[in-house]
Design an enzyme around this catalytic site. Sequence first.
Site, PDB file in Angstrom:
ATOM      1  N   CYS A   1       0.824  -1.215   0.000  1.00 53.22           N
ATOM      2  CA  CYS A   1       0.000   0.000   0.000  1.00 53.22           C
ATOM      3  C   CYS A   1       0.854   1.259   0.000  1.00 53.22           C
ATOM      4  O   CYS A   1       0.676   2.155  -0.829  1.00 53.22           O
ATOM      5  CB  CYS A   1      -0.931  -0.019   1.211  1.00 53.22           C
TER       6      CYS A   1
ATOM      7  N   CYS B   1      -1.514   1.719  -3.076  1.00 50.77           N
ATOM      8  CA  CYS B   1      -2.502   2.791  -2.895  1.00 50.77           C
ATOM      9  C   CYS B   1      -1.895   4.198  -2.887  1.00 50.77           C
ATOM     10  O   CYS B   1      -2.383   5.095  -3.575  1.00 50.77           O
ATOM     11  CB  CYS B   1      -3.246   2.633  -1.576  1.00 50.77           C
TER      12      CYS B   1
ATOM     13  N   LYS C   1       0.134   5.376  -6.082  1.00 52.43           N
ATOM     14  CA  LYS C   1      -0.851   5.383  -7.166  1.00 52.43           C
ATOM     15  C   LYS C   1      -1.785   6.582  -7.057  1.00 52.43           C
ATOM     16  O   LYS C   1      -2.013   7.305  -8.018  1.00 52.43           O
ATOM     17  CB  LYS C   1      -1.665   4.085  -7.125  1.00 52.43           C
TER      18      LYS C   1
ATOM     19  N   TYR D   1      -9.335  -3.281 -11.226  1.00 50.24           N
ATOM     20  CA  TYR D   1      -9.203  -1.873 -10.837  1.00 50.24           C
ATOM     21  C   TYR D   1      -7.786  -1.327 -11.017  1.00 50.24           C
ATOM     22  O   TYR D   1      -7.612  -0.142 -11.316  1.00 50.24           O
ATOM     23  CB  TYR D   1      -9.757  -1.630  -9.423  1.00 50.24           C
TER      24      TYR D   1
ATOM     25  N   GLU E   1      -7.103   1.913 -13.202  1.00 49.69           N
ATOM     26  CA  GLU E   1      -6.530   3.114 -12.586  1.00 49.69           C
ATOM     27  C   GLU E   1      -5.274   3.580 -13.335  1.00 49.69           C
ATOM     28  O   GLU E   1      -5.121   4.769 -13.624  1.00 49.69           O
ATOM     29  CB  GLU E   1      -6.214   2.844 -11.112  1.00 49.69           C
TER      30      GLU E   1
ATOM     31  N   HIS F   1     -27.298  21.292  -0.866  1.00 46.97           N
ATOM     32  CA  HIS F   1     -27.506  21.837  -2.203  1.00 46.97           C
ATOM     33  C   HIS F   1     -26.559  22.997  -2.484  1.00 46.97           C
ATOM     34  O   HIS F   1     -26.337  23.798  -1.598  1.00 46.97           O
ATOM     35  CB  HIS F   1     -28.965  22.317  -2.313  1.00 46.97           C
TER      36      HIS F   1
ATOM     37  N   GLU G   1     -26.442  15.117  -3.312  1.00 46.12           N
ATOM     38  CA  GLU G   1     -27.836  15.289  -2.888  1.00 46.12           C
ATOM     39  C   GLU G   1     -28.771  14.352  -3.643  1.00 46.12           C
ATOM     40  O   GLU G   1     -29.866  14.035  -3.169  1.00 46.12           O
ATOM     41  CB  GLU G   1     -28.291  16.745  -3.005  1.00 46.12           C
TER      42      GLU G   1
HETATM   43  P1  FAD Z   1       1.355  -6.138   1.870  1.00 45.41           P
HETATM   44  O1  FAD Z   1       1.011  -4.722   2.108  1.00 45.41           O
HETATM   45  O2  FAD Z   1       1.636  -6.565   0.481  1.00 45.41           O
HETATM   46  O3  FAD Z   1       2.608  -6.450   2.795  1.00 45.41           O
HETATM   47  C1  FAD Z   1       3.276  -7.678   2.758  1.00 45.41           C
HETATM   48  C2  FAD Z   1       4.739  -7.426   3.078  1.00 45.41           C
HETATM   49  O4  FAD Z   1       5.372  -8.662   3.364  1.00 45.41           O
HETATM   50  C3  FAD Z   1       5.524  -6.802   1.929  1.00 45.41           C
HETATM   51  O5  FAD Z   1       6.153  -5.619   2.377  1.00 45.41           O
HETATM   52  C4  FAD Z   1       6.547  -7.862   1.539  1.00 45.41           C
HETATM   53  O6  FAD Z   1       7.777  -7.306   1.129  1.00 45.41           O
HETATM   54  C5  FAD Z   1       6.691  -8.627   2.833  1.00 45.41           C
HETATM   55  N1  FAD Z   1       7.098 -10.031   2.687  1.00 45.41           N
HETATM   56  C6  FAD Z   1       6.592 -10.956   1.836  1.00 45.41           C
HETATM   57  N2  FAD Z   1       7.139 -12.153   2.060  1.00 45.41           N
HETATM   58  C7  FAD Z   1       8.026 -11.995   3.077  1.00 45.41           C
HETATM   59  C8  FAD Z   1       8.895 -12.879   3.783  1.00 45.41           C
HETATM   60  N3  FAD Z   1       8.932 -14.191   3.505  1.00 45.41           N
HETATM   61  N4  FAD Z   1       9.677 -12.377   4.759  1.00 45.41           N
HETATM   62  C9  FAD Z   1       9.630 -11.053   5.054  1.00 45.41           C
HETATM   63  N5  FAD Z   1       8.813 -10.169   4.447  1.00 45.41           N
HETATM   64  C10 FAD Z   1       8.019 -10.643   3.467  1.00 45.41           C
HETATM   65  N6  FAD Z   1      -5.996  -1.196  -1.524  1.00 45.41           N
HETATM   66  C11 FAD Z   1      -6.869  -0.240  -1.138  1.00 45.41           C
HETATM   67  O7  FAD Z   1      -7.562  -0.412  -0.130  1.00 45.41           O
HETATM   68  N7  FAD Z   1      -6.997   0.940  -1.840  1.00 45.41           N
HETATM   69  C12 FAD Z   1      -6.260   1.195  -2.942  1.00 45.41           C
HETATM   70  O8  FAD Z   1      -6.400   2.262  -3.555  1.00 45.41           O
HETATM   71  C13 FAD Z   1      -5.329   0.210  -3.368  1.00 45.41           C
HETATM   72  N8  FAD Z   1      -4.547   0.431  -4.453  1.00 45.41           N
HETATM   73  C14 FAD Z   1      -3.642  -0.509  -4.832  1.00 45.41           C
HETATM   74  C15 FAD Z   1      -2.858  -0.252  -5.944  1.00 45.41           C
HETATM   75  C16 FAD Z   1      -1.929  -1.182  -6.373  1.00 45.41           C
HETATM   76  C17 FAD Z   1      -1.081  -0.884  -7.577  1.00 45.41           C
HETATM   77  C18 FAD Z   1      -1.787  -2.406  -5.652  1.00 45.41           C
HETATM   78  C19 FAD Z   1      -0.786  -3.430  -6.103  1.00 45.41           C
HETATM   79  C20 FAD Z   1      -2.561  -2.666  -4.539  1.00 45.41           C
HETATM   80  C21 FAD Z   1      -3.498  -1.722  -4.115  1.00 45.41           C
HETATM   81  N9  FAD Z   1      -4.320  -1.942  -3.014  1.00 45.41           N
HETATM   82  C22 FAD Z   1      -5.226  -0.994  -2.624  1.00 45.41           C
HETATM   83  C23 FAD Z   1      -4.255  -3.227  -2.257  1.00 45.41           C
HETATM   84  C24 FAD Z   1      -3.424  -3.072  -0.985  1.00 45.41           C
HETATM   85  O9  FAD Z   1      -2.163  -2.535  -1.300  1.00 45.41           O
HETATM   86  C25 FAD Z   1      -3.279  -4.431  -0.321  1.00 45.41           C
HETATM   87  O10 FAD Z   1      -4.564  -4.985  -0.125  1.00 45.41           O
HETATM   88  C26 FAD Z   1      -2.586  -4.336   1.038  1.00 45.41           C
HETATM   89  O11 FAD Z   1      -1.325  -3.757   0.912  1.00 45.41           O
HETATM   90  C27 FAD Z   1      -2.485  -5.721   1.665  1.00 45.41           C
HETATM   91  O12 FAD Z   1      -1.768  -5.657   2.865  1.00 45.41           O
HETATM   92  P2  FAD Z   1      -0.985  -6.937   3.401  1.00 45.41           P
HETATM   93  O13 FAD Z   1      -0.497  -6.574   4.775  1.00 45.41           O
HETATM   94  O14 FAD Z   1      -1.802  -8.142   3.249  1.00 45.41           O
HETATM   95  O15 FAD Z   1       0.243  -7.130   2.398  1.00 45.41           O
END
Ligand code: FAD
Length: 461
Positions: free
Chosen positions: A44, A49, A52, A181, A185, A438, A443
């Site tokens: 994110c 997010c 972007k 999406y 986007e 308004h 609205e």
């Molecule tokens: P992540 O945020 O992906 O975090 C996982 C982390 O784990 C990463 O930093 C990774 O490096 C780390 N990792 C992975 N494997 C290992 C390992 N074995 N050891 C150590 N570290 C590791 N959501 C919205 O709500 N609104 C938006 O506008 C939106 N826009 C988006 C735009 C794009 C281009 C993308 C790709 C996603 C977007 N999302 C949006 C989705 C949102 O980013 C994800 O749903 C959210 O980040 C998920 O969080 P998470 O904690 O599950 O995983």
Amino acid sequence: MTQDFDVDLFVIGGGSGGVRAARIAAGYGARVQLAEEYRVGGTCVIRGCVPKKLMVYAGRFRDEFEDAAGFGWTVAEPRFDWRVLKARRDAEVGRLEGIYGTNLGKAGVAIVPERAVIEDAHTVRLVTSGRRVRAKVILVAVGAHPVKLPEVPGCELAITSNEVFDLETMPERILVVGGGYIAVEFAGVFAALGARTTLAHRGDRLLRGFDDEIRDALDEAYAKRMDLRLGTSVERLERVAGGLAVTLSDGTTLEVDQVLYATGRRPKVEGLGLDAVGITLDGAGAIPVDAFSQTRVPSIYAVGDVTNRAALTPIAIREGHAFADTVFGDRSWAVDHDLIPTAVFSTPEIGVVGHNESTARERYGKIDVYRSSFRPMKATLSGRDEKVLMKVIVDCASDRVVGVHILGHDAGEIIQAVGIAVTMGATKADFDRTIAVHPTAGEELVTMRTPVVTKRPEGVG
Ligand code: FAD
């Protein structure tokens, strides 16, 4: 907690879900370590997010410059500098990454900057240092990563949403592949920034799963803003002197500077050691969990995109919070995935909460659909040829509003507020007695009086 363990909680992944879980658990006095293999903040903050949305803002100035003329402004020919935007955006992302790290530190969470894998139900191995950590509880919050589907010859020449943020120059011609999406986007951003943009999607409409009328309206708006190719897939990519040559299934070829694949994301579980503990993945490659995010191994939990419940930041955050409250705070609660307000930052923007017309009909039987499609007030002077579409879907039996769909300026902001009412169980009568603000576009939501459709499933009276 037990002395046999090095920590009470080991979190794998420093993204939205992992960071929230770690901070809350540490707040309850748990000893917490968090491993992050790339950059704290996760998808994110680093490549999702946040960067972007900053690019979406950048693109939207184009409309503002154009619209200003109708209000009496003379604006010199605007010029856009990609490098300025990239530098400023990267600095902001770096600032946020720092804040995430600081906040974890303040909460008492130890950050381990390397990859972690699971060795057994209570042991995590750190890949670079080879160190092993014994944890009472392990939380898998590794997120997801983009996949280039379908595999086509030359596919490796394309970039994904991971690399798009690293581009040093703006592609003058870009093909975006996908209909979800993220594709929508980015295609909107590049078109607005002035790139010659083609959006190719193999489906017949963009944004599968969204309300059909909203999809139609977006297709129409996008076809005016870019070269939109629906029902079209990529057959081959080749490097040529001027860039990349793309052969499309509609028989045409394109020459572009970049191809951006946004055709899907999969949980990032490769090599994580899940086999070692007997966790098998579901059909989507995600970790199956119960309502409290617990896997079939009692000491291992999983939250966020890796569980594929709803791949959105606020959901990952909430799942992480609920996990920490439940396991470390003696306050057990589960996230309700039923009513999720969400936005698509296309231009025009989309905001949605609840059911679309077809899923509402399946679930509730008899529904009323209220629809308003209108030219926004600003367009009367700007001359912009774009409409706002709003739909309110009501379950006839209870009078409850079970879906609201908006396409138009600030739809994301509007839907966040409407989402409160819908989450509270607001009825159509509640909407009707709300005084209109308004003149606004919003609205319309409280002034729609006559249903355009009353839907009954076959055989229901
Ligand atoms: P992540 O945020 O992906 O975090 C996982 C982390 O784990 C990463 O930093 C990774 O490096 C780390 N990792 C992975 N494997 C290992 C390992 N074995 N050891 C150590 N570290 C590791 N959501 C919205 O709500 N609104 C938006 O506008 C939106 N826009 C988006 C735009 C794009 C281009 C993308 C790709 C996603 C977007 N999302 C949006 C989705 C949102 O980013 C994800 O749903 C959210 O980040 C998920 O969080 P998470 O904690 O599950 O995983």
